[in-house]
Design an enzyme around this catalytic site. Structure first.
Site, short mmCIF file in Angstrom:
data_model
loop_
_atom_site.label_atom_id
_atom_site.label_comp_id
_atom_site.label_asym_id
_atom_site.label_seq_id
_atom_site.Cartn_x
_atom_site.Cartn_y
_atom_site.Cartn_z
N CYS A 131 -51.55 -2.84 -92.14
CA CYS A 131 -51.43 -3.65 -93.34
C CYS A 131 -50.28 -4.62 -93.14
CB CYS A 131 -51.17 -2.86 -94.61
SG CYS A 131 -52.48 -1.73 -95.06
N ASN A 178 -47.36 -1.40 -97.66
CA ASN A 178 -47.77 -0.95 -96.33
C ASN A 178 -47.16 0.42 -96.13
OD1 ASN A 178 -48.37 -0.65 -93.59
ND2 ASN A 178 -46.55 -1.77 -92.96
N GLY A 179 -48.00 1.41 -95.88
CA GLY A 179 -47.49 2.77 -95.70
C GLY A 179 -48.43 3.75 -96.38
N GLU A 221 -62.11 -0.83 -76.59
CA GLU A 221 -61.59 -1.35 -77.86
C GLU A 221 -62.05 -2.77 -78.16
OE1 GLU A 221 -57.30 -1.62 -78.45
OE2 GLU A 221 -56.99 -2.14 -76.35
C1 AGP Z 1 -53.70 -1.24 -77.03
O1 AGP Z 1 -54.63 -2.11 -76.52
C2 AGP Z 1 -54.02 -0.63 -78.29
N1 AGP Z 1 -54.32 -1.60 -79.28
C3 AGP Z 1 -53.17 0.52 -78.77
O2 AGP Z 1 -53.58 1.60 -78.00
C4 AGP Z 1 -51.64 0.42 -78.68
O3 AGP Z 1 -51.24 0.40 -77.35
C5 AGP Z 1 -51.02 1.62 -79.41
O4 AGP Z 1 -51.37 1.57 -80.76
C6 AGP Z 1 -49.53 1.71 -79.26
O5 AGP Z 1 -48.89 0.59 -79.76
P1 AGP Z 1 -47.35 0.34 -79.51
O6 AGP Z 1 -47.17 0.04 -78.08
O7 AGP Z 1 -47.01 -0.82 -80.40
O8 AGP Z 1 -46.64 1.58 -79.91
#
Ligand code: AGP
Length: 610
Positions: free
Chosen positions: A2, A110-111, A490
């Protein structure tokens, strides 16, 4: 997840809120909405309403479509939201902002409010009328309940009743200020001249200002066009403004069709910038033999998604070069484990610095007395306030939901770390210097991979017709395969699984068919022969095999259907180059399938909920 925004100043709020929301859509894009203190402009044929009433517009879908359907609202104070649904389905009613019974108070959030059910039942008993299924709506009604003319006081009392995480912006009729509050979800205030901005992150305000205040947990702020007052625990606090190092231009597509493609192409720079200032300072004689010094017994890395894959590659490299005991845990799982941690150095890896699971993991490690370090790409992000030390990757803003340049920059950081910890008896000076030289060549070698884009694109488009795919690797290439599979699934929605090549015969072989392509990462290291054996076993069962292999590898072509050649490099560094090829493969498969590459279904860039 969000995205929330707020504006208060001398300009019309509506276009600013909408543009800012577009910048935050990577945080969620199920629905969106705005509330502005003002009036509907009469020249659009709609009936006017008295000025300075809350004008609320919200709907499902993307901001670009939403803005075409809403009336022009005049007013210089407003809030906005782009949603990634957690509580309640995707619907206009559940879209934010949420209001009190009389639509005099509006809230974006957001949360997650954990005790919302109990609060909701109590508020309903007290006569409040709810119009959504969200947890957020209780905040609007609680503020209404406590409101006696002082908005910030009502917000403080409301927040005292809730448990959970929040970043909120509250707007109320009759007030020349907006009220903000933060607990575990990110929130910044952008400082302007006779105007101020509020947002979940800096990318939303870069067009307007480079001066921001990063709010801390427990902060409640009153923001008017000229003043910002912040309190924490009832005490006034001073939060210094910081200059944001990113520019608005860096957060544009710059002629690329998608942010993801632009960010793939920015990897030579991201790696170069991350290495710069560090690599030449690593004195081969002054490496820290932490193990012998008794400073460091072991390392634990916690991360999610792509950052977790970077950690797994880091585990291999640190293990090989430093012989330090290393563990890697997905952050969400670490939070359920009781692990033996004794002087363990805990590294939290997160590009956004806001991933809730990673933040929780690092907080838990700190509570257990472990020294902590964060590797992140975002200045001022929440993890930077938790970790004892912070290492910033220098990737610039990453907007595409699929992580690309932040991943290779994380790898660069982990390799730097391994080199600085590698004891001399494991990595002698000659090998050490050779590796440093190879690392310096990474930006130009990544450029060479990008030069082969058209060829990779062809094979990516070829993958688009399949519904399932396997990715295999061995040793350092196994987490590379995991990352390749994650990228493909994804953004293209092709079901992709990664396996250590040797594991396929322990079960997954049952799924091999001629319509299940296998992408094999064949690094020219000591796993190569075993990989060829795995490829032969796979080919005997019918699937098409695409190999990512070193250029000049004459052998592999006889066993596979397609070879994607990658420039020669020390195999230890091959993850950088192989990952870039896999990103392009996924990108072109997704493009061929017509997928919304930068904003894949059900995903958000920054996962700020547990
Ligand atoms: C990566 O392509 C993804 N969208 C997702 O796995 C992402 O790496 C994960 O949510 C971790 O995010 P961060 O590095 O901001 O912690």
């Amino acid at each position: 997840m969000c995205g929330i925004v707020g504006y208060i100043g001398y300009r019309e709020a509506q276009p600013i809120l909408l543009e800012s929301l577009k910048k935050l859509e990577y945080r969620g894009y199920d629905s969106c909405g705005i509330a502005i203190l003002g009036s509907v402009a009469r020249n659009d044929g709609l009936e006017g309403v008295p000025a300075n009433r809350i004008q609320l517009c919200k709907d499902v879908g993307r901001v670009v479509d939403f803005e075409k359907t809403i009336p022009k609202i005049q007013g210089g104070t407003g809030i906005g939201h782009t949603r990634w649904a957690t509580h309640g389905k995707v619907s206009a009613a559940n879209a934010h902002p949420h209001t009190d019974c009389g639509c005099k108070i509006a809230v974006v959030h957001n949360g997650i409010i954990e005790n919302f059910q109990k609060l909701r039942e109590a508020l309903i008993k007290e006569g409040h009328l709810f119009t959504s299924e969200t947890d957020t709506e209780v905040i609007a009604h609680l503020v209404e309940k406590y409101y006696r003319g002082n908005l910030v006081e009502a917000v403080s009392r409301a927040l005292a009743d809730v448990t959970g995480t929040y970043a909120i912006v509250v707007l109320a009729e009759g007030h020349k200020e907006i009220v903000v509050a933060k607990q575990e979800s990110p929130l910044i205030i952008g400082i302007g001249d006779k105007e101020n901005f509020v947002a979940s992150d800096v990318s939303a305000v870069l067009d307007y200002t480079d001066r921001v205040i990063y709010l801390e947990d427990g902060d409640i702020g009153v923001v008017s066009d000229r003043d910002i007052t912040i309190t924490n625990n009832g005490q006034k606090v001073n939060r210094d403004a910081q200059i944001v190092l990113w520019s608005a231009q860096e957060a544009q597509k710059a002629g690329y069709e998608h942010f993801m493609l632009k960010e793939i192409h920015e990897q030579p720079k991201a790696v170069e910038n991350t290495l710069r200032g560090h690599i030449s300072f690593i004195d081969p004689m002054a490496r820290l033999d932490m193990g012998k010094m008794g400073v460091l017994k072991d390392i634990l890395m916690v991360a999610c998604g792509t950052s977790y894959h970077a950690a797994l590659i880091g585990e291999y490299i640190l293990g090989k070069l430093c012989h330090v005991p290393i563990r890697v845990k997905t952050a969400s799982e670490f939070n359920h484990y009781e692990m033996a941690l004794d002087k363990t150095w805990v590294l939290g890896i997160t590009q956004s610095g806001e991933t809730n699971d990673t933040l929780r993991a690092l907080k838990k490690a700190k509570l257990l007395g472990c020294p902590t370090m964060a590797i992140t790409n975002v200045q001022g992000s929440s993890i930077t306030r938790i970790a004892d030390q912070v290492f910033y990757t220098q990737s610039g803003p990453e907007i595409g939901v699929a992580a690309t340049k932040t991943f290779t920059a994380q790898l660069a950081t982990l390799y730097l770390l391994a080199l600085s910890l590698a004891p001399i008896d494991i990595l002698d000076i000659r090998e050490y210097k050779k590796l440093i030289g190879e690392m310096k060549s990474l930006p130009s070698k990544i450029h060479q991979v990008l030069d082969g884009e058209e060829r990779i694109a062809k094979h990516g488009r070829g993958l688009a017709k399949f519904d399932n795919a396997f990715f295999i690797g061995r040793g350092v290439s196994y987490p590379v395969a995991m990352e390749g599979a994650l990228k493909l699934k994804e953004i293209s929605y092709i079901h992709a699984e990664a396996y250590p090549a040797g594991e396929l015969k322990h079960g997954p072989f049952a799924l091999l068919r001629s319509n299940t392509p296998v992408v094999a990462i064949a690094a020219r290291d000591d796993t190569y022969e075993a990989m060829i054996t795995s490829i032969k076993e796979i080919k005997a069962r019918g699937p098409q095999v695409i190999a990512i292999a070193e250029e000049g590898d004459e052998d592999i072509g006889q066993f596979v259907d397609v070879v994607i050649p990658i420039p020669r490099i020390d195999p230890l560094l091959s993850p950088f180059l192989n990952s870039v090829a896999l990103q392009l493969l996924a990108y072109y498969a997704a493009k061929e399938r017509g997928c919304p590459i930068d904003l894949p279904a059900n995903l958000a860039k920054s996962v700020t909920v547990p």
